[in-house]
Enzyme design. Structure first.
Site, PDB file in Angstrom:
ATOM      1  N   TYR A   1       3.865   6.327  10.051  1.00 52.28           N
ATOM      2  CA  TYR A   1       3.044   5.243   9.815  1.00 52.28           C
ATOM      3  C   TYR A   1       3.828   4.173   8.987  1.00 52.28           C
ATOM      4  O   TYR A   1       3.625   2.968   9.341  1.00 52.28           O
ATOM      5  CB  TYR A   1       1.875   5.788   8.898  1.00 52.28           C
ATOM      6  CG  TYR A   1       0.683   4.688   8.892  1.00 52.28           C
ATOM      7  CD1 TYR A   1      -0.249   4.521   9.699  1.00 52.28           C
ATOM      8  CD2 TYR A   1       0.578   3.960   7.551  1.00 52.28           C
ATOM      9  CE1 TYR A   1      -1.401   3.524   9.696  1.00 52.28           C
ATOM     10  CE2 TYR A   1      -0.227   2.866   7.642  1.00 52.28           C
ATOM     11  CZ  TYR A   1      -1.284   2.851   8.305  1.00 52.28           C
ATOM     12  OH  TYR A   1      -2.068   1.798   8.405  1.00 52.28           O
TER      13      TYR A   1
ATOM     14  N   HIS B   1       0.656  -1.335  -0.117  1.00 49.48           N
ATOM     15  CA  HIS B   1      -0.001  -0.089  -0.131  1.00 49.48           C
ATOM     16  C   HIS B   1       0.929   1.319   0.029  1.00 49.48           C
ATOM     17  O   HIS B   1       1.817   1.240   0.997  1.00 49.48           O
ATOM     18  CB  HIS B   1      -0.767   0.110   1.195  1.00 49.48           C
ATOM     19  CG  HIS B   1      -1.947  -0.765   1.141  1.00 49.48           C
ATOM     20  ND1 HIS B   1      -3.269  -0.551   1.234  1.00 49.48           N
ATOM     21  CD2 HIS B   1      -2.179  -2.210   0.684  1.00 49.48           C
ATOM     22  CE1 HIS B   1      -4.332  -1.627   1.161  1.00 49.48           C
ATOM     23  NE2 HIS B   1      -3.418  -2.643   0.822  1.00 49.48           N
TER      24      HIS B   1
ATOM     25  N   TYR C   1      -9.204   5.150   7.457  1.00 49.00           N
ATOM     26  CA  TYR C   1      -9.498   5.627   8.790  1.00 49.00           C
ATOM     27  C   TYR C   1     -10.540   6.661   8.945  1.00 49.00           C
ATOM     28  O   TYR C   1     -10.311   7.890   8.408  1.00 49.00           O
ATOM     29  CB  TYR C   1      -8.017   6.109   9.629  1.00 49.00           C
ATOM     30  CG  TYR C   1      -7.171   5.233   9.653  1.00 49.00           C
ATOM     31  CD1 TYR C   1      -6.380   4.517   8.579  1.00 49.00           C
ATOM     32  CD2 TYR C   1      -6.783   4.489  11.024  1.00 49.00           C
ATOM     33  CE1 TYR C   1      -5.336   3.801   8.909  1.00 49.00           C
ATOM     34  CE2 TYR C   1      -5.851   3.619  10.970  1.00 49.00           C
ATOM     35  CZ  TYR C   1      -5.069   3.220  10.045  1.00 49.00           C
ATOM     36  OH  TYR C   1      -4.037   2.247  10.288  1.00 49.00           O
TER      37      TYR C   1
ATOM     38  N   PRO D   1      -4.256   0.464  18.892  1.00 45.72           N
ATOM     39  CA  PRO D   1      -3.952  -0.032  17.568  1.00 45.72           C
ATOM     40  C   PRO D   1      -4.211   0.885  16.409  1.00 45.72           C
ATOM     41  O   PRO D   1      -3.853   0.531  15.477  1.00 45.72           O
ATOM     42  CB  PRO D   1      -4.704  -1.237  17.358  1.00 45.72           C
ATOM     43  CG  PRO D   1      -6.087  -0.948  18.334  1.00 45.72           C
ATOM     44  CD  PRO D   1      -5.555  -0.406  19.424  1.00 45.72           C
TER      45      PRO D   1
ATOM     46  N   LYS E   1       1.096  -0.371  15.158  1.00 45.41           N
ATOM     47  CA  LYS E   1       2.482  -0.428  15.712  1.00 45.41           C
ATOM     48  C   LYS E   1       2.820  -1.638  16.537  1.00 45.41           C
ATOM     49  O   LYS E   1       3.973  -1.963  16.650  1.00 45.41           O
ATOM     50  CB  LYS E   1       2.850   0.832  16.306  1.00 45.41           C
ATOM     51  CG  LYS E   1       2.888   2.062  15.433  1.00 45.41           C
ATOM     52  CD  LYS E   1       4.020   1.984  14.599  1.00 45.41           C
ATOM     53  CE  LYS E   1       4.339   3.044  13.680  1.00 45.41           C
ATOM     54  NZ  LYS E   1       3.952   2.359  12.160  1.00 45.41           N
TER      55      LYS E   1
HETATM   56  P1  FAD Z   1       1.588 -12.297  21.352  1.00 52.61           P
HETATM   57  O1  FAD Z   1       1.275 -12.148  19.868  1.00 52.61           O
HETATM   58  O2  FAD Z   1       0.652 -11.778  22.561  1.00 52.61           O
HETATM   59  O3  FAD Z   1       2.297 -13.539  21.882  1.00 52.61           O
HETATM   60  C1  FAD Z   1       2.405 -13.914  22.817  1.00 52.61           C
HETATM   61  C2  FAD Z   1       2.366 -15.379  22.809  1.00 52.61           C
HETATM   62  O4  FAD Z   1       2.616 -15.947  24.326  1.00 52.61           O
HETATM   63  C3  FAD Z   1       1.066 -15.984  22.667  1.00 52.61           C
HETATM   64  O5  FAD Z   1       0.888 -17.048  21.614  1.00 52.61           O
HETATM   65  C4  FAD Z   1       0.404 -16.655  24.122  1.00 52.61           C
HETATM   66  O6  FAD Z   1      -0.493 -17.627  23.842  1.00 52.61           O
HETATM   67  C5  FAD Z   1       1.668 -16.939  24.816  1.00 52.61           C
HETATM   68  N1  FAD Z   1       1.753 -16.907  26.203  1.00 52.61           N
HETATM   69  C6  FAD Z   1       1.098 -16.108  26.943  1.00 52.61           C
HETATM   70  N2  FAD Z   1       1.078 -16.543  28.208  1.00 52.61           N
HETATM   71  C7  FAD Z   1       2.042 -17.735  28.110  1.00 52.61           C
HETATM   72  C8  FAD Z   1       2.461 -18.477  29.193  1.00 52.61           C
HETATM   73  N3  FAD Z   1       2.222 -18.030  30.512  1.00 52.61           N
HETATM   74  N4  FAD Z   1       3.096 -19.609  28.868  1.00 52.61           N
HETATM   75  C9  FAD Z   1       3.530 -19.773  27.709  1.00 52.61           C
HETATM   76  N5  FAD Z   1       3.057 -19.014  26.589  1.00 52.61           N
HETATM   77  C10 FAD Z   1       2.354 -17.965  26.877  1.00 52.61           C
HETATM   78  N6  FAD Z   1      -1.664  -4.699  16.708  1.00 52.61           N
HETATM   79  C11 FAD Z   1      -1.896  -4.030  15.676  1.00 52.61           C
HETATM   80  O7  FAD Z   1      -1.203  -3.596  14.985  1.00 52.61           O
HETATM   81  N7  FAD Z   1      -3.124  -3.998  14.984  1.00 52.61           N
HETATM   82  C12 FAD Z   1      -4.285  -4.737  15.438  1.00 52.61           C
HETATM   83  O8  FAD Z   1      -5.406  -4.755  14.866  1.00 52.61           O
HETATM   84  C13 FAD Z   1      -4.026  -5.335  16.512  1.00 52.61           C
HETATM   85  N8  FAD Z   1      -5.181  -6.123  17.374  1.00 52.61           N
HETATM   86  C14 FAD Z   1      -4.913  -6.996  18.361  1.00 52.61           C
HETATM   87  C15 FAD Z   1      -6.025  -7.598  18.870  1.00 52.61           C
HETATM   88  C16 FAD Z   1      -5.770  -8.303  20.167  1.00 52.61           C
HETATM   89  C17 FAD Z   1      -7.085  -9.130  20.738  1.00 52.61           C
HETATM   90  C18 FAD Z   1      -4.413  -8.177  20.576  1.00 52.61           C
HETATM   91  C19 FAD Z   1      -4.069  -8.943  22.088  1.00 52.61           C
HETATM   92  C20 FAD Z   1      -3.610  -7.406  20.182  1.00 52.61           C
HETATM   93  C21 FAD Z   1      -3.507  -6.695  18.884  1.00 52.61           C
HETATM   94  N9  FAD Z   1      -2.562  -5.947  18.238  1.00 52.61           N
HETATM   95  C22 FAD Z   1      -3.082  -5.195  17.036  1.00 52.61           C
HETATM   96  C23 FAD Z   1      -1.385  -6.020  18.600  1.00 52.61           C
HETATM   97  C24 FAD Z   1      -0.440  -7.158  18.153  1.00 52.61           C
HETATM   98  O9  FAD Z   1      -0.981  -8.044  17.747  1.00 52.61           O
HETATM   99  C25 FAD Z   1       0.670  -7.384  19.014  1.00 52.61           C
HETATM  100  O10 FAD Z   1       1.337  -6.107  19.474  1.00 52.61           O
HETATM  101  C26 FAD Z   1       1.505  -8.583  18.723  1.00 52.61           C
HETATM  102  O11 FAD Z   1       0.634  -9.855  18.832  1.00 52.61           O
HETATM  103  C27 FAD Z   1       2.780  -8.765  19.681  1.00 52.61           C
HETATM  104  O12 FAD Z   1       3.343  -9.940  19.361  1.00 52.61           O
HETATM  105  P2  FAD Z   1       3.938 -10.562  20.432  1.00 52.61           P
HETATM  106  O13 FAD Z   1       4.798 -11.921  20.050  1.00 52.61           O
HETATM  107  O14 FAD Z   1       4.831  -9.861  21.480  1.00 52.61           O
HETATM  108  O15 FAD Z   1       2.625 -11.183  21.568  1.00 52.61           O
HETATM  109  C1  DHB Z   2      -4.966  -3.087  10.636  1.00 51.33           C
HETATM  110  C2  DHB Z   2      -5.198  -3.049  12.349  1.00 51.33           C
HETATM  111  C3  DHB Z   2      -4.818  -1.771  12.688  1.00 51.33           C
HETATM  112  O1  DHB Z   2      -4.632  -1.565  13.865  1.00 51.33           O
HETATM  113  C4  DHB Z   2      -4.501  -0.604  11.862  1.00 51.33           C
HETATM  114  O2  DHB Z   2      -4.426   0.502  12.231  1.00 51.33           O
HETATM  115  C5  DHB Z   2      -4.819  -1.079  10.670  1.00 51.33           C
HETATM  116  C6  DHB Z   2      -4.947  -2.056   9.970  1.00 51.33           C
HETATM  117  C7  DHB Z   2      -5.618  -4.399  10.162  1.00 51.33           C
HETATM  118  O3  DHB Z   2      -5.838  -5.408  11.061  1.00 51.33           O
HETATM  119  O4  DHB Z   2      -5.602  -4.582   8.850  1.00 51.33           O
END
Ligand code: FAD
Ligand code: DHB
Length: 384
Positions: free
Chosen positions: A380, A72, A196, A288, A292
């Site tokens: 962004y 994009h 947005y 979100p 980021k």
């Molecule tokens: P996570 O993806 O949370 O991974 C952590 C892992 O650790 C998971 O698999 C979990 O099951 C595991 N875990 C947890 N506790 C334990 C334990 N005690 N023992 C073993 N394993 C464990 N960001 C965006 O930019 N846009 C979005 O739309 C967006 N939507 C989101 C929706 C939700 C519901 C959430 C929670 C987050 C969202 N985010 C979004 C943020 C983005 O998805 C996260 O920043 C990203 O997943 C971070 O990755 P991570 O690997 O640090 O953590």
């Molecule tokens: C998406 C999620 C976001 O948080 C955002 O700012 C833009 C796009 C997505 O899931 O596609």
């Protein structure tokens, strides 16, 4: 059992770290409490910064991303009955984002780790981190894993951050008075670019996953439940918010997935204690709106990989000691940008007419001043 790096969590942070360490000849074991199927289906983020794409491609896990990801070169800001394009190609030449679902990144990383004989344990119970100051080890399901270093990649609700003794961490946080209802729908996107939208009814975001799958988010009350939002209500509200410019029609379809995400900002400093290093959501959460969260997790892991590579090469601890400081600069920039985008585009219940006029004035500024639009675009697409 012994490994060099014991990784808690098989989200993007833990899996990418395991993969990058493997490329440097460093061993790791990943402990994940959920099943493989669960983590591969968990629908979350979708916007990958250029730097995130580059990291995945350079690490040899970008083949499907390059084939199926959607590049994009701009986004639309929609408010006050008109749409305004933020044109990356003009404002930040050569830099763009790619839309590719987080669970696809997770699938690609799991496949790469397993193909290389990597050790990922799914559905492990009761993971605990011990002896963080020296000779650290992890216990889980009656087993013990000794390691040189522990990487806490277990997200916001994980066990690694709480394992740090009380009083060590400084915590900064903010809860927003609303949440996002996210849906995935089997329908072609109604727009080529992300939209947005700010309306008096609240924020809405039109995103996508493929030419046949769209992703949408609605600002909803903080206590909203998925049960309150039958499909017809979701489409009606998306239409009311997104069909706010003449000639735009939202195409509806089958809703495949729904979820409510609370809006929260959180930073724990420093992102390390003894032999434990936190990465991704385990250390910080952003609302979100700036897209980021996932990108910050990848950026942390890049820094941690370099620091661990230096440490295991010759025992030098300089980069490891500076890990948290090196990450927090980017983390706080992303915190500010995410707060700013959130404030610009959402409606706040307690806001007075003055605050509303300020918000609209700022939107006018961002969409008419090249300098202001460049600030948005630069943040962004992601800082280098
Ligand atoms: P996570 O993806 O949370 O991974 C952590 C892992 O650790 C998971 O698999 C979990 O099951 C595991 N875990 C947890 N506790 C334990 C334990 N005690 N023992 C073993 N394993 C464990 N960001 C965006 O930019 N846009 C979005 O739309 C967006 N939507 C989101 C929706 C939700 C519901 C959430 C929670 C987050 C969202 N985010 C979004 C943020 C983005 O998805 C996260 O920043 C990203 O997943 C971070 O990755 P991570 O690997 O640090 O953590
Ligand atoms: C998406 C999620 C976001 O948080 C955002 O700012 C833009 C796009 C997505 O899931 O596609």
């Amino acid at each position: 059992m012994r490994t060099q790096v014991g990784i808690i969590g098989a989200g993007p942070a833990g899996l990418l770290l395991s993969h990058l360490l493997h490329l440097r000849g460093i061993t790791s074991v990943v402990l994940e409490k959920r099943s493989r199927d669960y983590v591969e289906r968990r629908v979350r983020a979708g916007v990958l910064e250029q730097g995130t794409v580059d990291t995945l491609v350079e690490a040899g896990v970008g083949e499907r991303l390059l084939r199926e990801g959607l590049p994009h070169h701009g986004i639309e800001l929609r408010y006050g009955g008109a749409g305004h394009r933020i044109a990356f190609e003009k404002l930040v030449p050569g830099r763009s984002i790619t839309v590719y679902g987080q669970q696809e990144v997770v699938k690609d990383l799991i496949a790469a780790r397993l193909a290389a004989g990597g050790d990922i344990r799914f559905e492990v119970e009761d993971v605990e981190a011990h002896s963080l100051e020296s000779d650290p080890y992890l216990t889980f399901g009656g087993e013990r894993l000794d390691c040189d270093v522990i990487a806490g990649c277990d997200g916001f609700h994980g066990v690694s951050r709480p394992a740090i003794p009380e009083g060590v961490l400084s915590v900064y946080e903010r809860d927003y008075p609303f949440a996002w209802l996210g849906i995935l729908a089997r329908v072609a996107p109604s727009s080529e670019e992300l939209i947005y939208t700010r309306t008096e009814r609240g924020f809405a975001l039109h995103s996508m996953r493929s030419p046949t799958v769209s992703r949408f988010y609605l600002q909803v009350p903080a206590d909203a439940r998925v049960e309150d939002w039958p499909d017809e209500r979701i489409w009606a509200e998306l239409k009311a918010r997104l069909e706010s410019v003449p000639g735009f029609t939202l195409t509806t379809g089958e809703i495949m997935e729904k979820g409510v995400t609370p809006m929260r900002a959180f930073v724990a400093e420093p992102m390390q204690y003894g032999r434990l290093y936190l990465a991704g959501d385990a250390a910080h959460i952003v609302p979100p709106t700036g897209a980021k969260g996932l990108n910050l997790a990848v950026a942390d892991v890049r820094v941690l990989t370099e620091a661990l590579a230096a440490y295991f090469a010759d025992g030098s601890t300089g980069l490891l000691d500076g890990y948290s400081d090196a990450c927090l600069k980017r983390v706080w920039r992303a915190q500010h940008f995410s707060w700013w985008m959130t404030t610009l585009l959402h409606t706040f219940e307690d806001e007075d007419p003055y605050a509303r006029r300020l918000q609209l004035s700022y939107l006018d500024y961002v969409t008419s001043s090249e300098a202001a639009a460049t600030t948005l675009a630069e943040n962004y697409v992601g800082l280098p």
